[in-house]
Design a protein around this motif. Structure first.
Motif, mmCIF file in Angstrom:
data_model
loop_
_atom_site.group_PDB
_atom_site.id
_atom_site.type_symbol
_atom_site.label_atom_id
_atom_site.label_comp_id
_atom_site.label_asym_id
_atom_site.label_seq_id
_atom_site.Cartn_x
_atom_site.Cartn_y
_atom_site.Cartn_z
ATOM 1 N N GLY A 45 0.785 -1.228 0.000
ATOM 2 C CA GLY A 45 0.000 0.000 0.000
ATOM 3 C C GLY A 45 0.812 1.270 0.000
ATOM 4 O O GLY A 45 0.346 2.311 0.481
ATOM 5 N N GLY A 46 2.036 1.198 -0.536
ATOM 6 C CA GLY A 46 2.845 2.404 -0.644
ATOM 7 C C GLY A 46 3.545 2.829 0.621
ATOM 8 O O GLY A 46 4.125 3.917 0.681
ATOM 9 N N LYS A 47 3.495 1.986 1.663
ATOM 10 C CA LYS A 47 4.111 2.365 2.944
ATOM 11 C C LYS A 47 5.631 2.443 2.820
ATOM 12 O O LYS A 47 6.261 1.586 2.206
ATOM 13 C CB LYS A 47 3.735 1.353 4.026
ATOM 14 C CG LYS A 47 4.351 1.635 5.390
ATOM 15 C CD LYS A 47 3.993 0.545 6.390
ATOM 16 C CE LYS A 47 4.800 0.692 7.675
ATOM 17 N NZ LYS A 47 6.235 0.458 7.477
ATOM 18 N N GLY A 48 6.216 3.479 3.439
ATOM 19 C CA GLY A 48 7.658 3.560 3.559
ATOM 20 C C GLY A 48 8.149 2.773 4.758
ATOM 21 O O GLY A 48 7.354 2.304 5.582
ATOM 22 N N LYS A 49 9.453 2.638 4.888
ATOM 23 C CA LYS A 49 10.022 1.904 6.016
ATOM 24 C C LYS A 49 10.068 2.809 7.254
ATOM 25 O O LYS A 49 10.337 4.002 7.162
ATOM 26 C CB LYS A 49 11.438 1.432 5.689
ATOM 27 C CG LYS A 49 11.496 0.226 4.755
ATOM 28 C CD LYS A 49 12.893 -0.355 4.756
ATOM 29 C CE LYS A 49 13.077 -1.491 3.764
ATOM 30 N NZ LYS A 49 11.937 -2.296 3.461
ATOM 31 N N TYR A 76 -4.569 -4.514 8.575
ATOM 32 C CA TYR A 76 -4.661 -3.773 7.305
ATOM 33 C C TYR A 76 -5.693 -4.411 6.369
ATOM 34 O O TYR A 76 -6.431 -3.699 5.675
ATOM 35 C CB TYR A 76 -3.293 -3.728 6.632
ATOM 36 C CG TYR A 76 -3.215 -2.822 5.423
ATOM 37 C CD1 TYR A 76 -3.014 -1.455 5.577
ATOM 38 C CD2 TYR A 76 -3.339 -3.323 4.130
ATOM 39 C CE1 TYR A 76 -2.932 -0.607 4.476
ATOM 40 C CE2 TYR A 76 -3.262 -2.486 3.021
ATOM 41 C CZ TYR A 76 -3.062 -1.131 3.194
ATOM 42 O OH TYR A 76 -2.986 -0.301 2.104
ATOM 43 N N HIS A 77 -5.747 -5.728 6.351
ATOM 44 C CA HIS A 77 -6.688 -6.419 5.478
ATOM 45 C C HIS A 77 -7.927 -6.921 6.217
ATOM 46 O O HIS A 77 -8.918 -7.263 5.573
ATOM 47 C CB HIS A 77 -6.005 -7.600 4.790
ATOM 48 C CG HIS A 77 -4.900 -7.203 3.854
ATOM 49 N ND1 HIS A 77 -3.562 -7.406 4.136
ATOM 50 C CD2 HIS A 77 -4.944 -6.565 2.648
ATOM 51 C CE1 HIS A 77 -2.823 -6.952 3.137
ATOM 52 N NE2 HIS A 77 -3.630 -6.425 2.221
ATOM 53 N N SER A 101 4.986 6.778 8.418
ATOM 54 C CA SER A 101 5.674 6.290 7.216
ATOM 55 C C SER A 101 4.711 5.667 6.206
ATOM 56 O O SER A 101 5.082 5.465 5.050
ATOM 57 C CB SER A 101 6.761 5.276 7.593
ATOM 58 O OG SER A 101 6.222 4.196 8.320
ATOM 59 N N ARG A 102 3.479 5.386 6.623
ATOM 60 C CA ARG A 102 2.478 4.951 5.646
ATOM 61 C C ARG A 102 1.785 6.163 5.022
ATOM 62 O O ARG A 102 1.567 6.207 3.811
ATOM 63 C CB ARG A 102 1.436 4.029 6.310
ATOM 64 C CG ARG A 102 0.497 3.372 5.286
ATOM 65 C CD ARG A 102 -0.554 2.464 5.921
ATOM 66 N NE ARG A 102 -0.027 1.284 6.552
ATOM 67 C CZ ARG A 102 0.366 0.183 5.901
ATOM 68 N NH1 ARG A 102 0.325 0.136 4.574
ATOM 69 N NH2 ARG A 102 0.813 -0.862 6.577
ATOM 70 N N GLU A 114 -3.204 5.760 -0.944
ATOM 71 C CA GLU A 114 -3.656 4.433 -0.479
ATOM 72 C C GLU A 114 -3.787 4.415 1.040
ATOM 73 O O GLU A 114 -4.706 3.794 1.588
ATOM 74 C CB GLU A 114 -2.685 3.345 -0.943
ATOM 75 C CG GLU A 114 -2.726 3.058 -2.432
ATOM 76 C CD GLU A 114 -1.832 1.890 -2.803
ATOM 77 O OE1 GLU A 114 -2.178 0.745 -2.448
ATOM 78 O OE2 GLU A 114 -0.797 2.131 -3.443
ATOM 79 N N ALA A 115 -2.873 5.101 1.714
ATOM 80 C CA ALA A 115 -2.953 5.197 3.171
ATOM 81 C C ALA A 115 -4.162 6.025 3.592
ATOM 82 O O ALA A 115 -4.868 5.678 4.549
ATOM 83 C CB ALA A 115 -1.676 5.810 3.730
ATOM 84 N N VAL A 116 -4.415 7.114 2.885
ATOM 85 C CA VAL A 116 -5.589 7.949 3.188
ATOM 86 C C VAL A 116 -6.853 7.110 3.084
ATOM 87 O O VAL A 116 -7.736 7.158 3.969
ATOM 88 C CB VAL A 116 -5.660 9.163 2.235
ATOM 89 C CG1 VAL A 116 -6.964 9.934 2.439
ATOM 90 C CG2 VAL A 116 -4.460 10.082 2.448
ATOM 91 N N GLN A 117 -6.945 6.316 2.027
ATOM 92 C CA GLN A 117 -8.122 5.469 1.839
ATOM 93 C C GLN A 117 -8.252 4.454 2.965
ATOM 94 O O GLN A 117 -9.347 4.234 3.500
ATOM 95 C CB GLN A 117 -8.052 4.744 0.494
ATOM 96 C CG GLN A 117 -9.330 3.997 0.125
ATOM 97 C CD GLN A 117 -10.520 4.924 -0.015
ATOM 98 O OE1 GLN A 117 -10.487 5.877 -0.791
ATOM 99 N NE2 GLN A 117 -11.570 4.677 0.759
#
Length: 477
Positions: A45-49, A76-77, A101-102, A114-117
């Motif tokens: 989902g585009g998350k950073g580390k 998350y799921h 970071s997400r 994607e995180a906003v959603q």
């Protein structure tokens, strides 16, 4: 979805017990957790580390049974299923954290849609199930890129955090009305910069003091931005307040407990609630040449950062005595220079966690807030019992965790007494709703109302889930 486990009523000797401990109307019943500990989807989902993703890659041996944050409980799921289960157990509130970071991978720059959603979906699902979202902005999970730049040691990171907070208020503030800037800000200081149990594994009090100070500057900037946003609601902080009890009333023991309280409680409690640091803490740091670097205007900023609402995490007391021996003058300066730990004879213990169980501590914390901190609006934001190898207690498919029921019940009795004695306590959140990943301990100690099978990720209610449902339904027990 209705669980047959939760429809059974807990009874004693065949008779429903009367409600002896009734809590105030609209009391907050719920639980708490954090992004890194339940979301999983660490690379989805585009998350950073963040620093935990990195540290696990670098040193998996530091984590119990080599279990890292990449899977955890997969909220998350599975958030819809989990929120339905929260509703079934009587939650009317739930605290979770947003992963910086997400939402903003790397800590600065573009918002990850994607995180906003995802967070919109979680917030909306909670509200649709009659559960108010309590949102925390930072729970130990510094974006890795910002840690490379120095993390909380660098003043610039406080501005980046403020920007992150502003975005969160803008994106979610129409529905979220309870915000928290930090969870247990003393823990990254202790773990990351004093005692080597969090990344970056530094042992240096001067750097620790700077990290602690910048954390509170970041907090104050976020509070200021929240008030400027005019989204409505309240903003606070979550502190793990650990009463420091002296071995005796001897002046040397009393001084030891006072200094322990300064370092581990008042270093965050005073600036958060009163807007200033304790004078005697400043004097100790000054005497040893470890005062943090400050900037003009910081005093006014801290005053503007005073909170509306305080979350109190309580698990165990701290018992201290005067030093038996002088500290090594060649060793690193540490809080332990001023006190020794004291093991009270006959103390009750959780042997799995190595923590003393002292239920009255919750009352003493609340009375201190009433007496010395303007009786600020507060709630128990974490309290719970971690037990290893809970499968030993499975009977007919259900963990018979009577020890957890007893732990919660006895703490609630003291919270009830504090409220009766005039403390401004609004709720109780258990740590935690379901077994979750717990930093370097991973899944060693289980805290949840629901058991999580690490192989299938199936959630199964424990006996305590039925008990908490009855408590919430009756607003007491």
């Amino acid at each position: 979805m209705t669980l047959p486990f939760l429809n059974r009523t807990l009874k004693t000797e065949g008779t429903q017990l009367p409600i002896q401990y009734k809590f105030p109307e609209n009391f907050w019943w719920g639980s708490a957790t954090s992004a890194t500990q339940i979301e999983g989807a660490a690379n989805v989902g585009g998350k950073g580390k963040n620093i935990w993703d990195y540290w696990y890659e670098k040193e998996p041996n530091r984590f119990f049974e080599n279990v890292g944050p990449e899977t955890t409980s997969d909220f998350y799921h599975r958030y819809k299923e989990d929120i339905r289960l929260m509703k079934e157990t009587g939650h009317n509130t739930f605290r979770f954290s947003i992963s910086w970071s997400r939402l903003i991978p790397g800590g600065r720059g573009e918002i990850n849609q994607e995180a906003v959603q995802f967070y919109n979906n979680v917030i909306d699902e909670l509200i649709q199930n009659g559960i108010e979202p309590f949102v925390n902005l930072f729970h130990f999970d510094m974006p890795l890129e910002l840690q490379y730049e120095g993390g909380w040691e660098k003043r610039e990171v406080t501005d980046l955090y403020e920007n992150y907070a502003k975005e969160a208020f803008r994106l979610f503030g129409d529905r979220v009305k309870k915000w928290f800037t930090f969870n247990e800000p003393v823990v990254p200081v202790e773990g990351g910069y004093l005692y080597d149990f969090h990344y970056p594994n530094v042992v240096d009090f001067k750097r620790a003091a700077q990290v602690a100070y910048h954390t509170m500057i970041a907090h104050a900037k976020a509070v200021r931005s929240f008030r400027q946003s005019n989204t409505g609601g309240k903003i606070g902080i979550i502190l793990n307040l650990t009463p420091s009890y002296p071995r005796s009333r001897h002046p040397a023991d009393l001084k030891a407990s006072h200094i322990a309280d300064l370092f581990f409680n008042r270093s965050f409690l005073d600036p958060a609630v009163l807007g200033e640091y304790p004078r005697d803490l400043i004097e100790i740091l000054s005497e040893h040449g470890i005062l943090p670097v400050t900037q003009p205007g910081d005093s006014e900023l801290l005053q503007a950062g005073k909170i509306d609402l305080l979350g109190v995490n309580y698990y165990q007391p701290r018992r201290v005595k005067a030093k038996e021996h002088l500290p090594n003058p060649y060793g690193p300066f540490m809080p332990d220079w001023f006190f020794d730990s004291y093991e009270m004879p006959g103390r009750k213990m959780n042997p799995y966690r190595g923590w003393e169980i002292y239920e009255k501590g919750i009352y003493d914390i609340m009375m201190n807030l009433k007496k010395n901190y303007g009786n600020i609006e507060s709630f128990i934001s974490e309290n719970g019992m971690g037990v290893q190898n809970e499968e030993r207690f499975i009977r007919d498919g259900e963990v018979q965790d009577d020890y957890r029921i007893e732990f919660v019940r006895e703490h609630l009795k003291w919270l009830h007494k504090a409220i009766a004695d005039g403390c401004n306590a609004k709720g109780y959140h258990l740590w935690t709703f379901m077994d979750n990943w717990s930093w370097t301990n991973a899944y060693k100690n289980r805290y949840g109302l629901f058991r999580v099978d690490l192989g299938t990720l199936k959630r199964t209610p424990k006996k305590s889930a039925r008990w908490m449902k009855e408590v919430a339904r009756n607003n007491g027990f």
